[in-house]
Scaffold this motif. Structure first.
Motif, PDB file in Angstrom:
ATOM      1  N   THR A 173       0.853  -1.117   0.085  1.00 46.09           N
ATOM      2  CA  THR A 173       0.050  -0.071  -0.033  1.00 46.09           C
ATOM      3  C   THR A 173       0.756   1.201   0.132  1.00 46.09           C
ATOM      4  N   ILE A 174       0.428   2.368  -0.246  1.00 42.56           N
ATOM      5  CA  ILE A 174       0.968   3.573  -0.453  1.00 42.56           C
ATOM      6  C   ILE A 174       1.619   4.041   0.901  1.00 42.56           C
ATOM      7  N   PRO A 175       0.985   3.989   2.251  1.00 41.81           N
ATOM      8  CA  PRO A 175       1.353   4.408   3.216  1.00 41.81           C
ATOM      9  C   PRO A 175       2.435   3.529   3.507  1.00 41.81           C
ATOM     10  N   PHE A 176       2.381   2.326   3.585  1.00 41.94           N
ATOM     11  CA  PHE A 176       3.475   1.285   3.696  1.00 41.94           C
ATOM     12  C   PHE A 176       4.835   1.821   2.944  1.00 41.94           C
ATOM     13  N   ILE A 177       4.604   2.010   1.623  1.00 41.00           N
ATOM     14  CA  ILE A 177       5.766   2.111   0.724  1.00 41.00           C
ATOM     15  C   ILE A 177       6.435   3.535   1.355  1.00 41.00           C
ATOM     16  N   ALA A 178       5.337   4.431   1.563  1.00 40.43           N
ATOM     17  CA  ALA A 178       5.872   5.942   1.914  1.00 40.43           C
ATOM     18  C   ALA A 178       6.681   5.819   3.284  1.00 40.43           C
ATOM     19  N   ASP A 609     -10.241   7.479  -1.326  1.00 41.86           N
ATOM     20  CA  ASP A 609     -10.066   6.649  -0.220  1.00 41.86           C
ATOM     21  C   ASP A 609      -8.513   6.380   0.169  1.00 41.86           C
ATOM     22  N   GLU A 610      -7.622   6.614  -0.928  1.00 42.17           N
ATOM     23  CA  GLU A 610      -6.412   6.424  -0.660  1.00 42.17           C
ATOM     24  C   GLU A 610      -5.706   7.706   0.363  1.00 42.17           C
TER      25      GLU A 610
END
Length: 757
Positions: A173-178, A609-610
């Motif tokens: 997911t984007i939060p995890f990658i960031a 939602d993201e």
């Protein structure tokens, strides 16, 4: 030692029609001429050779075909040319035996006993993924892999693009990658990652569409070598649809299709590709009205050649480049009454005055604003405006010159000159110019939609991260005239206390009667009416409050309350806990942007939602107290998983550590990896802290943003600084860590623990 990794790909194909006899042929597929030159370079020193074989095998039995691809990677630093060739020969022999054995095993297991041919167009999409047929490998530079096209779209380093594609494919997911994969993304922000993800989804859509078209064209018998190359090299949906348009089932046959049906494909192909003279009189058929004259034969051949030009890989690539060099303009006018049908006039009741700014509008494409594009598109859809893209005159000139150079334009052959001139002109006017207009308008629309998504996302993020006002009782007022102002009082912890309805002769949210209620409150506060209480007011965004008050979730929390009172409670909680309250409402109902109805509904919802997931994840929540609304917004979790977490918590009691999540059905190692860093586990109150950490399964790192995958490293680092993890979070621990870290060389520390700065 300077090492260079080379990659050699072998294509193994079954040539024999006899099941018991396999003559396996190896073909060396070179990625480009530079690799070939590098392989043939003779290094200066002679040292030992390190080789590594990695094999990728793909069996395809569609249309009786077997294809196996093998990759041989080796390190060619400091070895001489003879050693390199010797290694390659030995590896080829070994691979040949292994593959032959595996083919036999595969055939036995599948009970395949029929002959196999070399042609298999069903594997054509492998070209998009980087696996190419030998007959098209010379065009490798025109094909693309997902990470290559993504790098081009985003203008990012190719290695970072490769890393991102791998992470997205793994389900990250984007939060995890960031937060936890900054080292492989170049420290990209969540906003940048969202944009990358949107473009990657677009690339996947392009690949899927290409596969669908290849399958359809193969079934209909229209797929040939050149068309397959063109489809595999297409970089936009518009380009693919342009190639596929003449072959769509049920569509009206194009001029080129009609000419092909008359048998004019072969002479046109010979004329264009082999530069040979063709006697067109041979194709005159006096019994066929469409071929009964020389001019009709010539015209049919022109149509076929025009279509071949418009689908040629090199021409499409040049045209794509040409598009970036032109100064295009967009011209908008009011649609005349003659342009409207009677049906349009009756059905569309539009206030045309809203579009007055665009009744005589002209602007360079590169300067037009996103909101103008959306407004113009809406005006066109409502039959108020007409739109025209003005193409600079240099475009057809350059296109014509390029086509003449490519197809051996011989001015001494008058017939060839005439046919080629007419074909190029027909191809540009009838096929290429409309494609250019579609692509420009498509890019304008995508750019405008992206800008709108960004505005929505930015406004939503700002709303969700509004600083809370904690530790105070709040009286929420939902203003109204005839039905009165509904008021609800909540405690400092958000618990509902009491409610009332106030009827004002002249009549907080920011909707109906807001200003009147504000005036009334200001007068009361100014008159010191509430003394000795210290009272102040805040106007909050009431968008979505009414929708939430009628939702099943609201009814579950307040089964006996009137929806109007629930709405007032929600307004009060938006001051006390903005994030926790706003996530109860679908983002699209929060009124955070314009032109909402001009945007694709699904894409807008996904984008918003993201943002919600990003905000909730980065703030973090307590696993033992979070509601289902908050849990479902954590990266990696969903409605069902959030419900299961709450059910587990109700049955088993509070979580003791993060790893306990793995005991819940539906939460495996991948889901745990994505969500664990955003969920805190610790004592609910300060009084319980001592007792909570007596449990040997508890871990103080579970209260931090440190991911479980880094617990071991965190323990080593704290020991290196002579600190104790049991004191983590205390002022003494923080101050000691800052003091010691100020004297440390982080590069040395990184090398010691094998990490990346």
């Amino acid at each position: 030692m300077n090492t260079r990794k080379k990659k050699i790909t072998y294509q193994i194909e079954s040539e024999s029609e006899n099941d018991s006899d396999y003559d396996v042929k190896y073909k060396f597929l070179q990625a480009n001429s530079k690799q070939e030159n590098d392989i043939r370079t003779k290094p200066d020193n002679e040292t030992q050779v390190s080789t590594k074989v990695s094999r990728k095998r793909k069996f395809s039995h569609i249309q009786n075909d077997i294809k196996v691809e093998k990759e041989l990677q080796y390190n060619d630093s400091d070895l001489d040319y003879e050693q390199t060739i010797g290694i390659k020969i030995e590896k080829r022999k070994k691979l040949k035996k292994e593959v032959k054995k595996e083919i036999n095993a595969e055939l036995e297991s599948k009970d395949e006993s029929k002959k196999y041919t070399q042609n298999n167009t069903h594997t054509a999409l492998q070209g998009i993924s980087g696996i190419f047929h030998p007959q098209v490998n010379n065009y490798r530079s025109t094909y693309w892999e997902s990470y290559e096209l993504l790098s081009e779209y985003q203008n990012i380093d190719i290695n970072i693009s490769q890393n991102l594609v791998g992470l997205f494919d793994e389900g990250s997911t984007i939060p995890f990658i960031a937060r936890y994969r900054k080292d492989v993304t170049g420290n990209m922000s969540p906003e940048d990652l969202r944009e990358v993800k949107q473009n990657y989804d677009k690339i996947n859509t392009l690949k899927s569409r290409a596969q669908t078209i290849l399958n359809c064209m193969e079934k209909s018998g229209n797929l040939d070598k050149n068309l397959k190359k063109s489809i595999l090299s297409a970089r936009t949906i518009e380009e693919i649809e342009h190639i596929y348009a003449p072959f769509k089932p049920g569509s009206k046959r194009t001029l080129a299709e009609r000419a092909r049906a008359l048998g004019l494909q072969e002479p046109a192909q010979h004329f264009l590709e082999k530069n040979s003279k063709i006697d067109f009189h041979r194709y005159i058929d006096i019994e066929n009205k469409e071929l009964d004259t020389y001019d009709k034969v010539e015209k049919g051949i022109v149509h076929v050649i025009a279509h071949m030009i418009s689908t040629d890989i090199k021409i499409l690539t040049f045209f794509r480049k040409l598009k970036t060099q032109g100064n295009f303009e967009i011209e908008v006018k009011k649609l005349s009454k003659r342009g409207k049908t009677e049906k349009d006039t009756k059905s569309a009741r539009v206030d045309e005055s809203k579009y007055e700014n665009y009744f005589a509008f002209k602007m360079p494409v590169k300067f037009i604003k996103p909101h103008q594009v959306l407004a113009i598109n809406r005006g066109e859809s409502q039959k108020v405006l007409s739109i025209k893209i003005i193409i600079p005159g240099i475009i057809p000139i350059k296109f014509t010159d390029f086509c003449k150079d490519k197809f051996t334009y011989n001015s001494s052959d008058n017939i060839r000159k005439k046919i080629l001139d007419e074909s190029i002109k027909d191809s540009y006017i009838r096929l290429m110019q409309p494609l250019l207009v579609r692509e420009i308008r498509g890019e304008l629309k995508q750019s405008a939609e992206k800008a709108s998504y960004d505005v929505f996302s930015s406004n939503l993020k700002q709303l969700l991260l509004t600083p809370p006002i904690k530790g105070r009782s709040i009286f929420g007022i939902d203003p109204g005239f005839s039905n009165g102002c509904k008021g609800a009082l909540i405690s400092p912890t958000g618990t509902f206390l009491t409610s009332t309805i106030i009827y004002l002769h002249e009549t907080l949210g920011n909707g109906t009667a807001c200003r009147e209620t504000e005036t009334w409150l200001s007068d009361l506060i100014g008159a010191n009416y509430f003394a000795p209480l210290d009272v102040s007011y805040v106007i909050v965004n009431e968008n979505g409050a009414s929708i939430y008050s009628c939702s099943p979730e609201a009814k579950k929390e307040f089964p006996k309350l009137d929806p109007n009172i629930i709405s007032a409670i929600s307004l009060a909680r938006r001051i006390q806990e903005p994030l926790a309250e706003f996530v109860k409402v679908e983002p699209k109902h929060l009124g955070v942007g314009m032109y909402q109805h001009d945007l694709p509904k699904k894409k807008l919802e996904e984008a918003l939602d993201e943002v919600v997931s990003e905000c909730v994840s980065f703030v973090g929540i307590d696993l033992n107290t979070a509601s289902q609304c908050l849990l479902r917004r954590i990266a990696g979790l969903s409605d069902k998983r959030a419900t299961k977490i709450i059910d587990y918590r109700d049955k088993k009691g509070p979580f003791v550590n993060r790893s306990e999540l793995m005991k819940i059905t539906g939460i495996g190692s991948k889901i745990f990896e994505q969500c664990a860093g955003f969920l805190r586990v610790g004592p609910i109150t300060a009084e319980e802290e001592h007792q909570f950490y007596k449990n040997p399964s508890s871990n103080k790192l579970d209260c931090t943003i440190i991911h479980p995958e880094s617990y071991e490293l965190s323990s080593k680092v704290t020991k290196y600084f002579n600190l104790n993890l049991t004191n983590i979070g205390t002022a003494d621990f923080i101050n000691a860590l800052k003091e010691r870290a100020s004297t440390i060389d982080f590069k040395t520390l990184s090398e010691k623990f094998g990490t990346i700065i």
